[in-house]
Design an enzyme around this catalytic site. Structure first.
Site, PDB file in Angstrom:
ATOM      1  N   ASN A   7      93.709  -8.508 -30.282  1.00  0.00           N
ATOM      2  CA  ASN A   7      92.905  -9.139 -29.094  1.00  0.00           C
ATOM      3  C   ASN A   7      93.699 -10.365 -28.851  1.00  0.00           C
ATOM      4  O   ASN A   7      93.453 -11.337 -29.469  1.00  0.00           O
ATOM      5  CB  ASN A   7      91.495  -9.388 -29.616  1.00  0.00           C
ATOM      6  CG  ASN A   7      90.638  -9.897 -28.349  1.00  0.00           C
ATOM      7  OD1 ASN A   7      91.252 -10.079 -27.253  1.00  0.00           O
ATOM      8  ND2 ASN A   7      89.349  -9.755 -28.532  1.00  0.00           N
ATOM      9  N   LYS A  14      93.600 -12.427 -32.155  1.00  0.00           N
ATOM     10  CA  LYS A  14      92.983 -11.896 -33.324  1.00  0.00           C
ATOM     11  C   LYS A  14      93.605 -10.592 -33.825  1.00  0.00           C
ATOM     12  O   LYS A  14      93.817  -9.688 -32.847  1.00  0.00           O
ATOM     13  CB  LYS A  14      91.569 -11.646 -32.816  1.00  0.00           C
ATOM     14  CG  LYS A  14      90.768 -12.959 -32.672  1.00  0.00           C
ATOM     15  CD  LYS A  14      89.215 -12.514 -32.440  1.00  0.00           C
ATOM     16  CE  LYS A  14      88.495 -13.815 -31.889  1.00  0.00           C
ATOM     17  NZ  LYS A  14      87.535 -13.500 -30.684  1.00  0.00           N
ATOM     18  N   ARG A  91      93.113  -4.912 -27.122  1.00  0.00           N
ATOM     19  CA  ARG A  91      92.037  -4.876 -26.212  1.00  0.00           C
ATOM     20  C   ARG A  91      92.588  -5.555 -24.876  1.00  0.00           C
ATOM     21  O   ARG A  91      93.215  -6.823 -24.845  1.00  0.00           O
ATOM     22  CB  ARG A  91      91.335  -5.882 -26.706  1.00  0.00           C
ATOM     23  CG  ARG A  91      89.956  -6.197 -25.941  1.00  0.00           C
ATOM     24  CD  ARG A  91      89.177  -7.197 -26.255  1.00  0.00           C
ATOM     25  NE  ARG A  91      87.866  -7.382 -25.544  1.00  0.00           N
ATOM     26  CZ  ARG A  91      86.619  -8.440 -25.957  1.00  0.00           C
ATOM     27  NH1 ARG A  91      86.809  -9.133 -26.708  1.00  0.00           N
ATOM     28  NH2 ARG A  91      85.759  -8.182 -24.967  1.00  0.00           N
ATOM     29  N   HIS A 180      82.665  -5.837 -21.269  1.00  0.00           N
ATOM     30  CA  HIS A 180      82.115  -5.475 -22.599  1.00  0.00           C
ATOM     31  C   HIS A 180      82.168  -3.973 -22.777  1.00  0.00           C
ATOM     32  O   HIS A 180      81.228  -3.521 -23.484  1.00  0.00           O
ATOM     33  CB  HIS A 180      80.747  -6.012 -22.839  1.00  0.00           C
ATOM     34  CG  HIS A 180      80.545  -7.277 -23.191  1.00  0.00           C
ATOM     35  ND1 HIS A 180      79.271  -8.110 -22.517  1.00  0.00           N
ATOM     36  CD2 HIS A 180      81.082  -8.362 -23.644  1.00  0.00           C
ATOM     37  CE1 HIS A 180      79.659  -9.303 -22.968  1.00  0.00           C
ATOM     38  NE2 HIS A 180      80.713  -9.550 -23.544  1.00  0.00           N
ATOM     39  N   ASN A 210      77.447 -14.366 -27.068  1.00  0.00           N
ATOM     40  CA  ASN A 210      77.767 -15.665 -26.360  1.00  0.00           C
ATOM     41  C   ASN A 210      77.834 -15.365 -24.928  1.00  0.00           C
ATOM     42  O   ASN A 210      77.563 -15.776 -23.953  1.00  0.00           O
ATOM     43  CB  ASN A 210      79.045 -16.148 -26.895  1.00  0.00           C
ATOM     44  CG  ASN A 210      79.397 -17.500 -26.339  1.00  0.00           C
ATOM     45  OD1 ASN A 210      78.354 -18.159 -26.028  1.00  0.00           O
ATOM     46  ND2 ASN A 210      80.739 -17.756 -26.328  1.00  0.00           N
ATOM     47  N   ARG A 240      77.753 -19.664 -19.258  1.00  0.00           N
ATOM     48  CA  ARG A 240      77.719 -19.063 -17.917  1.00  0.00           C
ATOM     49  C   ARG A 240      76.464 -18.914 -17.200  1.00  0.00           C
ATOM     50  O   ARG A 240      75.379 -18.536 -17.813  1.00  0.00           O
ATOM     51  CB  ARG A 240      78.471 -17.619 -17.970  1.00  0.00           C
ATOM     52  CG  ARG A 240      79.700 -17.585 -18.494  1.00  0.00           C
ATOM     53  CD  ARG A 240      80.459 -16.100 -18.232  1.00  0.00           C
ATOM     54  NE  ARG A 240      81.709 -16.007 -18.905  1.00  0.00           N
ATOM     55  CZ  ARG A 240      81.734 -15.263 -19.826  1.00  0.00           C
ATOM     56  NH1 ARG A 240      80.891 -14.126 -20.160  1.00  0.00           N
ATOM     57  NH2 ARG A 240      82.991 -15.069 -20.684  1.00  0.00           N
ATOM     58  N   ARG A 284      71.158 -19.995 -31.962  1.00  0.00           N
ATOM     59  CA  ARG A 284      70.608 -20.474 -33.415  1.00  0.00           C
ATOM     60  C   ARG A 284      70.210 -21.840 -33.113  1.00  0.00           C
ATOM     61  O   ARG A 284      69.206 -22.219 -33.618  1.00  0.00           O
ATOM     62  CB  ARG A 284      71.747 -20.251 -34.378  1.00  0.00           C
ATOM     63  CG  ARG A 284      71.757 -18.905 -34.996  1.00  0.00           C
ATOM     64  CD  ARG A 284      73.050 -18.726 -35.817  1.00  0.00           C
ATOM     65  NE  ARG A 284      74.312 -18.939 -35.269  1.00  0.00           N
ATOM     66  CZ  ARG A 284      75.237 -18.505 -35.598  1.00  0.00           C
ATOM     67  NH1 ARG A 284      75.568 -18.035 -36.815  1.00  0.00           N
ATOM     68  NH2 ARG A 284      76.561 -18.849 -34.946  1.00  0.00           N
ATOM     69  N   GLY A 332      71.620  -9.850 -30.016  1.00  0.00           N
ATOM     70  CA  GLY A 332      70.894  -8.739 -30.116  1.00  0.00           C
ATOM     71  C   GLY A 332      70.811  -8.214 -31.475  1.00  0.00           C
ATOM     72  O   GLY A 332      69.725  -7.646 -31.991  1.00  0.00           O
ATOM     73  N   GLU A 383      83.709  -3.199 -31.584  1.00  0.00           N
ATOM     74  CA  GLU A 383      84.789  -2.952 -30.464  1.00  0.00           C
ATOM     75  C   GLU A 383      86.018  -2.851 -31.129  1.00  0.00           C
ATOM     76  O   GLU A 383      86.988  -1.757 -30.584  1.00  0.00           O
ATOM     77  CB  GLU A 383      84.916  -4.196 -29.563  1.00  0.00           C
ATOM     78  CG  GLU A 383      83.695  -4.447 -28.705  1.00  0.00           C
ATOM     79  CD  GLU A 383      83.709  -5.815 -28.101  1.00  0.00           C
ATOM     80  OE1 GLU A 383      83.975  -5.940 -27.059  1.00  0.00           O
ATOM     81  OE2 GLU A 383      83.211  -6.662 -28.775  1.00  0.00           O
TER      82      GLU A 383
HETATM   83  P1  ADP Z   1      80.716 -13.288 -28.418  1.00  0.00           P
HETATM   84  O1  ADP Z   1      80.385 -13.107 -27.109  1.00  0.00           O
HETATM   85  O2  ADP Z   1      81.674 -14.695 -28.637  1.00  0.00           O
HETATM   86  O3  ADP Z   1      81.652 -12.057 -29.108  1.00  0.00           O
HETATM   87  P2  ADP Z   1      78.681 -12.935 -30.458  1.00  0.00           P
HETATM   88  O4  ADP Z   1      78.222 -11.508 -29.983  1.00  0.00           O
HETATM   89  O5  ADP Z   1      79.314 -13.060 -31.874  1.00  0.00           O
HETATM   90  O6  ADP Z   1      79.481 -13.604 -29.347  1.00  0.00           O
HETATM   91  O7  ADP Z   1      77.223 -13.743 -30.278  1.00  0.00           O
HETATM   92  C1  ADP Z   1      77.420 -15.059 -30.602  1.00  0.00           C
HETATM   93  C2  ADP Z   1      75.855 -15.660 -30.541  1.00  0.00           C
HETATM   94  O8  ADP Z   1      75.039 -14.819 -31.446  1.00  0.00           O
HETATM   95  C3  ADP Z   1      75.671 -17.014 -30.581  1.00  0.00           C
HETATM   96  O9  ADP Z   1      75.038 -17.726 -29.569  1.00  0.00           O
HETATM   97  C4  ADP Z   1      74.998 -17.113 -31.919  1.00  0.00           C
HETATM   98  O10 ADP Z   1      74.217 -18.203 -31.843  1.00  0.00           O
HETATM   99  C5  ADP Z   1      74.067 -16.137 -31.943  1.00  0.00           C
HETATM  100  N1  ADP Z   1      73.552 -15.528 -33.261  1.00  0.00           N
HETATM  101  C6  ADP Z   1      74.285 -15.152 -34.265  1.00  0.00           C
HETATM  102  N2  ADP Z   1      73.321 -15.192 -35.102  1.00  0.00           N
HETATM  103  C7  ADP Z   1      72.145 -15.503 -34.785  1.00  0.00           C
HETATM  104  C8  ADP Z   1      70.831 -15.461 -35.438  1.00  0.00           C
HETATM  105  N3  ADP Z   1      70.537 -15.211 -36.570  1.00  0.00           N
HETATM  106  N4  ADP Z   1      69.837 -15.811 -34.694  1.00  0.00           N
HETATM  107  C9  ADP Z   1      69.881 -16.169 -33.210  1.00  0.00           C
HETATM  108  N5  ADP Z   1      71.257 -15.972 -32.749  1.00  0.00           N
HETATM  109  C10 ADP Z   1      72.462 -15.858 -33.358  1.00  0.00           C
END
Ligand code: ADP
Length: 396
Positions: A7, A14, A91, A180, A210, A240, A284, A332, A383
């Site tokens: 990626n 990565k 990717r 995605h 994110n 965003r 978080r 999620g 992914e």
């Molecule tokens: P990306 O879009 O960069 O791939 P990820 O799917 O890794 O992102 O998601 C990152 C987000 O998930 C961050 O905002 C992080 O705070 C949130 N996240 C991870 N663990 C938790 C948790 N236990 N509770 C709430 N949010 C979380």
């Protein structure tokens, strides 16, 4: 079989070496600061051994060479020779309307990725650099491009066309593409498998990380998705803005005397829950501050949940009902409180959450009650595995 999944970003790359049949990852890592100085972060999964090493990486070529070297290293390596890598999966962000599936990389494929640069100006050039660096480092090795947009190519015109003058579609290919896609495909496919092929005709996938997007999937095919021409559209995200009235951008550009690019930069990087919370783009941090009583953080969480809920309602209408609702990605998969907030009030659709099961995180689990009409799942996305599987299939 060993598949190297790449990626490539503009200054980072990565990688994961994995078995596409078992999903086992043997080593993974990140090359960062490409073009500046260069640093390799490498991890051997079985032993847990880690290495962080400064290595000059003026271009992606040196980054790939560093990855090749470390994979065969006597101490941190996991293979004896590069010959043990069967194929490389990349990717690629934007496949425009040229790619409806993954494909073996040849000159025509590279040209098509190049043709899509106006649609993905930040990512596609970096993806191409990663591909060309691998071609130089491993001549003759099969390489496959897996597009973030491909899964969404089954959308009907009523979902992907914008109601703007037609020439912008016919001449410039401006339309909804969605992103995605590899995650939406992996998760919806897995949902259908887990349901044993039954009661999974109408699925809504909520990829909440994110970056966040939702998709409406009927009989395994995408019917609509929340991101658009670019990943800026849809629900608000970490940084965003998501969907806004275009006149907001016009107003800000006029008031601040800034260019369209500068305004877009603000909407991409300084907006979303970061802007609303005033605290962080990380959910978080926002949840922790909201728990301490921070009103702006409470609003950011409420706004996010509200917009996701609105898309779920819209997609249930578009699909003509709902069998499965699936949560994936960082938020999620991990935030039970966000899932509960989103599902609250969706009882009319047949969504009933089991509060105890909803506490589980990061595993494939049903979080709805046995009498819930809609089966609500948490399905961790993967992914890289999807990329490795596509690559293996095409290379075979
Ligand atoms: P990306 O879009 O960069 O791939 P990820 O799917 O890794 O992102 O998601 C990152 C987000 O998930 C961050 O905002 C992080 O705070 C949130 N996240 C991870 N663990 C938790 C948790 N236990 N509770 C709430 N949010 C979380």
């Amino acid at each position: 079989m060993n598949i190297l999944v790449i990626n490539a970003g503009s200054s980072s790359l990565k990688y994961q070496l994995m078995n596409p049949d078992t999903g086992d990852v043997t080593a993974k890592g990140l090359c960062e600061r490409i073009g500046l100085d260069g640093r390799l972060n490498h991890k051997v999964i079985a032993s847990g051994k880690k290495l962080v090493k400064d290595i000059p990486m003026p271009t992606h070529k040196e980054a790939i060479e560093a990855v090749m070297d470390i994979l065969v290293d006597s101490e941190y390596g996991v293979i004896k020779s590069v010959d043990e890598i069967d194929a490389v999966g990349h990717r690629v962000l934007h496949g425009g309307d040229k790619f409806v599936a993954s494909c073996i990389i040849d000159d025509a494929c590279k040209q098509a990725i190049r043709d899509c640069i106006p649609l993905g100006p930040l990512h596609n050039p970096a993806n191409l650099m990663g591909i060309e660096a691998c071609e130089k480092a491993m001549p003759g090795k099969p390489q496959v491009a897996v597009f973030d947009t491909a899964f969404h190519m089954t959308m009907p015109p009523k979902a992907y066309r914008y109601a703007i003058p037609t020439k912008y579609y016919t001449e410039d290919h401006l339309r909804r593409y969605g992103f995605h896609g590899t995650s939406h495909r992996f998760v919806s496919k897995r949902c259908i498998e887990l349901m044993g092929g039954k009661n999974a005709d109408k699925i809504i996938v909520c990829h909440l990380g994110n970056g966040s997007s939702l998709s409406a999937v009927k009989d395994g095919k995408c019917q609509d998705t929340s991101m658009g021409l670019s990943p800026l559209a849809g629900v608000p995200m970490g940084t965003r803005a998501g969907d806004i009235d275009t006149c907001v951008a016009q107003f800000i550009m006029n008031k601040e005397g800034i260019s369209a690019d500068e305004c877009l930069n603000m909407l991409n990087k300084k907006s979303g829950v970061l802007a609303l919370s005033g605290v962080s783009s990380d959910f978080r941090d926002i949840e922790a501050a909201a728990d301490q009583g921070n009103e702006d953080c409470k609003l950011a969480l409420e706004k996010f949940a509200y917009e996701v809920k609105k898309y779920i309602g819209a997609y249930a209408a578009a699909l003509g009902g709902l069998d499965c609702l699936v949560f994936t990605a960082g938020v999620g998969e991990n935030s039970g409180s966000m899932r509960a907030r989103i599902c609250e009030g969706l009882e009319y659709l047949g969504v009933k959450i089991d509060a105890e099961k909803n506490k589980l995180r990061g595993e494939e689990v049903i979080i709805s009650t046995p009498d819930s009409k809609v089966t609500v799942w948490v399905i961790p996305t993967n992914e890289e595995l999807m990329i490795a599987q596509d690559t293996a299939e095409l290379a075979r």
